[in-house]
Write a protein that holds these residues in place. Sequence first.
Motif, PDB file in Angstrom:
ATOM      1  N   ILE A 168     -14.305   6.139  20.144  1.00  0.00           N
ATOM      2  CA  ILE A 168     -14.094   6.025  18.710  1.00  0.00           C
ATOM      3  C   ILE A 168     -15.118   6.874  17.953  1.00  0.00           C
ATOM      4  CG2 ILE A 168     -14.038   4.413  16.763  1.00  0.00           C
ATOM      5  CD1 ILE A 168     -13.394   2.201  18.844  1.00  0.00           C
ATOM      6  N   LYS A 169     -14.622   7.703  17.054  1.00  0.00           N
ATOM      7  CA  LYS A 169     -15.490   8.511  16.202  1.00  0.00           C
ATOM      8  C   LYS A 169     -15.886   7.707  14.964  1.00  0.00           C
ATOM      9  CE  LYS A 169     -14.924  12.323  18.663  1.00  0.00           C
ATOM     10  NZ  LYS A 169     -16.034  12.961  19.410  1.00  0.00           N
ATOM     11  N   LEU A 170     -17.093   7.937  14.472  1.00  0.00           N
ATOM     12  CA  LEU A 170     -17.581   7.203  13.307  1.00  0.00           C
ATOM     13  C   LEU A 170     -16.688   7.424  12.097  1.00  0.00           C
ATOM     14  CD1 LEU A 170     -19.615   5.436  11.842  1.00  0.00           C
ATOM     15  CD2 LEU A 170     -21.054   7.473  11.496  1.00  0.00           C
ATOM     16  N   GLU A 171     -16.252   8.666  11.885  1.00  0.00           N
ATOM     17  CA  GLU A 171     -15.403   8.974  10.734  1.00  0.00           C
ATOM     18  C   GLU A 171     -14.106   8.170  10.777  1.00  0.00           C
ATOM     19  OE1 GLU A 171     -13.140  12.835   8.687  1.00  0.00           O
ATOM     20  OE2 GLU A 171     -14.418  13.087  10.454  1.00  0.00           O
ATOM     21  N   ARG A 172     -13.519   8.060  11.957  1.00  0.00           N
ATOM     22  CA  ARG A 172     -12.278   7.289  12.109  1.00  0.00           C
ATOM     23  C   ARG A 172     -12.537   5.791  11.943  1.00  0.00           C
ATOM     24  NH1 ARG A 172      -8.456   5.069  11.622  1.00  0.00           N
ATOM     25  NH2 ARG A 172      -6.471   5.097  12.769  1.00  0.00           N
ATOM     26  N   PHE A 173     -13.681   5.343  12.417  1.00  0.00           N
ATOM     27  CA  PHE A 173     -14.076   3.941  12.280  1.00  0.00           C
ATOM     28  C   PHE A 173     -14.205   3.571  10.802  1.00  0.00           C
ATOM     29  CE2 PHE A 173     -17.298   0.608  11.940  1.00  0.00           C
ATOM     30  CZ  PHE A 173     -16.895  -0.307  12.909  1.00  0.00           C
ATOM     31  N   ILE A 174     -14.862   4.421  10.031  1.00  0.00           N
ATOM     32  CA  ILE A 174     -15.050   4.174   8.600  1.00  0.00           C
ATOM     33  C   ILE A 174     -13.709   4.128   7.875  1.00  0.00           C
ATOM     34  CG2 ILE A 174     -15.982   5.161   6.461  1.00  0.00           C
ATOM     35  CD1 ILE A 174     -18.338   6.196   8.101  1.00  0.00           C
ATOM     36  N   LYS A 175     -12.800   5.020   8.263  1.00  0.00           N
ATOM     37  CA  LYS A 175     -11.469   5.046   7.647  1.00  0.00           C
ATOM     38  C   LYS A 175     -10.749   3.717   7.875  1.00  0.00           C
ATOM     39  CE  LYS A 175      -7.190   7.740   7.503  1.00  0.00           C
ATOM     40  NZ  LYS A 175      -6.481   8.931   8.047  1.00  0.00           N
ATOM     41  N   ALA A 176     -10.860   3.180   9.082  1.00  0.00           N
ATOM     42  CA  ALA A 176     -10.225   1.894   9.395  1.00  0.00           C
ATOM     43  C   ALA A 176     -10.855   0.766   8.592  1.00  0.00           C
ATOM     44  CB  ALA A 176     -10.340   1.617  10.897  1.00  0.00           C
ATOM     45  N   VAL A 177     -12.170   0.777   8.499  1.00  0.00           N
ATOM     46  CA  VAL A 177     -12.870  -0.254   7.733  1.00  0.00           C
ATOM     47  C   VAL A 177     -12.483  -0.187   6.262  1.00  0.00           C
ATOM     48  CG1 VAL A 177     -15.136  -1.041   6.932  1.00  0.00           C
ATOM     49  CG2 VAL A 177     -14.805  -0.442   9.335  1.00  0.00           C
ATOM     50  N   ASN A 178     -12.311   1.012   5.741  1.00  0.00           N
ATOM     51  CA  ASN A 178     -11.899   1.164   4.337  1.00  0.00           C
ATOM     52  C   ASN A 178     -10.562   0.479   4.074  1.00  0.00           C
ATOM     53  OD1 ASN A 178     -14.039   2.526   3.196  1.00  0.00           O
ATOM     54  ND2 ASN A 178     -13.267   4.546   3.761  1.00  0.00           N
ATOM     55  N   LYS A 179      -9.664   0.531   5.047  1.00  0.00           N
ATOM     56  CA  LYS A 179      -8.378  -0.148   4.895  1.00  0.00           C
ATOM     57  C   LYS A 179      -8.580  -1.652   4.762  1.00  0.00           C
ATOM     58  CE  LYS A 179      -5.623   3.167   7.589  1.00  0.00           C
ATOM     59  NZ  LYS A 179      -4.746   3.319   8.780  1.00  0.00           N
ATOM     60  N   VAL A 180      -9.502  -2.195   5.556  1.00  0.00           N
ATOM     61  CA  VAL A 180      -9.783  -3.632   5.493  1.00  0.00           C
ATOM     62  C   VAL A 180     -10.388  -3.996   4.154  1.00  0.00           C
ATOM     63  CG1 VAL A 180     -11.093  -5.527   6.526  1.00  0.00           C
ATOM     64  CG2 VAL A 180     -10.094  -3.768   7.985  1.00  0.00           C
ATOM     65  N   VAL A 181     -11.316  -3.174   3.702  1.00  0.00           N
ATOM     66  CA  VAL A 181     -11.971  -3.434   2.419  1.00  0.00           C
ATOM     67  C   VAL A 181     -10.949  -3.483   1.294  1.00  0.00           C
ATOM     68  CG1 VAL A 181     -13.543  -2.457   0.696  1.00  0.00           C
ATOM     69  CG2 VAL A 181     -14.196  -2.472   3.103  1.00  0.00           C
ATOM     70  N   GLU A 182     -10.005  -2.557   1.326  1.00  0.00           N
ATOM     71  CA  GLU A 182      -8.975  -2.509   0.284  1.00  0.00           C
ATOM     72  C   GLU A 182      -8.055  -3.725   0.329  1.00  0.00           C
ATOM     73  OE1 GLU A 182      -7.028   1.190   0.907  1.00  0.00           O
ATOM     74  OE2 GLU A 182      -8.748   2.413   0.287  1.00  0.00           O
ATOM     75  N   GLN A 183      -7.836  -4.276   1.508  1.00  0.00           N
ATOM     76  CA  GLN A 183      -6.933  -5.415   1.649  1.00  0.00           C
ATOM     77  C   GLN A 183      -7.633  -6.754   1.443  1.00  0.00           C
ATOM     78  OE1 GLN A 183      -4.763  -5.287   5.361  1.00  0.00           O
ATOM     79  NE2 GLN A 183      -4.150  -3.166   5.112  1.00  0.00           N
ATOM     80  N   HIS A 184      -8.933  -6.715   1.501  1.00  0.00           N
ATOM     81  CA  HIS A 184      -9.691  -7.969   1.464  1.00  0.00           C
ATOM     82  C   HIS A 184      -9.451  -8.703   0.149  1.00  0.00           C
ATOM     83  CE1 HIS A 184     -12.616 -10.719   2.944  1.00  0.00           C
ATOM     84  NE2 HIS A 184     -13.432 -10.529   1.939  1.00  0.00           N
ATOM     85  N   SER A 185      -9.077  -9.966   0.256  1.00  0.00           N
ATOM     86  CA  SER A 185      -8.627 -10.702  -0.929  1.00  0.00           C
ATOM     87  C   SER A 185      -9.548 -11.831  -1.369  1.00  0.00           C
ATOM     88  CB  SER A 185      -7.223 -11.276  -0.658  1.00  0.00           C
ATOM     89  OG  SER A 185      -7.252 -12.128   0.457  1.00  0.00           O
ATOM     90  N   GLU A 186     -10.788 -11.790  -0.949  1.00  0.00           N
ATOM     91  CA  GLU A 186     -11.715 -12.832  -1.396  1.00  0.00           C
ATOM     92  C   GLU A 186     -12.001 -12.654  -2.892  1.00  0.00           C
ATOM     93  OE1 GLU A 186     -14.299 -13.680   2.651  1.00  0.00           O
ATOM     94  OE2 GLU A 186     -15.272 -12.903   0.871  1.00  0.00           O
ATOM     95  N   THR A 187     -12.647 -13.615  -3.494  1.00  0.00           N
ATOM     96  CA  THR A 187     -12.985 -13.564  -4.916  1.00  0.00           C
ATOM     97  C   THR A 187     -13.724 -12.276  -5.225  1.00  0.00           C
ATOM     98  OG1 THR A 187     -13.209 -15.954  -4.947  1.00  0.00           O
ATOM     99  CG2 THR A 187     -14.149 -14.764  -6.808  1.00  0.00           C
TER     100      THR A 187
END
Length: 237
Positions: A102-121
Amino acid sequence: MKLKCLIVDDEVLAQDVIEKYIATIPTLKLVGKCDNAVEAISFLHNNHVDLLFLDLNMPELSGLEMLKTLTNPPKVILTTAYSEYALESYEYGVVDYLLKPIKLERFIKAVNKVVEQHSETVVAENISSQPTHETIFIKEDQVTYQLKLNDILFIEAYGNYLKVHTLEKIYVARDTMHDMEGKLPEAIFMRIHKSYIVSVSKIESVSGNRIFINKQEIPVGEMYKMALKQTINESRK
């Protein structure tokens, strides 16, 4: 507000790589590592996890088999050396599918998707709900001052000291950024640089790798850009 992460992988080297990547992203917090799916299921029953980094090929129970057992799984990013399960995995609502190595750049891209979907307050709601009379004590020379959190604009590293900037004056306190960060509520303050902690509600504007508070320019560190972007995006909702 950090996403609590769990790594599930039977390869120690793979765990180490993901743990290293997590440490570079301020929005993530590693809360555990499991060598197999059975151990991970037990961990999830007893701990809150926002994001699961899950290997597919493991002994006893595969990653996909594990997902079938979870009634309310956290967000999931699959990590594997095999691409043939990609299509099937998305049937389980996974956020992304990372191929090893896993490349760091690809890892960050995946994490960004989670951040955008995260629905906490959202952070903005937390800020507005915080009482403005909460205070913190700092010591300047031989005098201890009690400052209202709402009066603090930002905090700046200053050698072995900190400069606490308020509208009225600048206090110079003997303290460390790490200790100060631990004393301040995350819903109100955030680290944006190795040398700066800012009050989010006091940010006037953002331009590139700089923010402005009370007409003062403050740099944004590369590893803190994602956390700042998340805060700004959530405050727009």
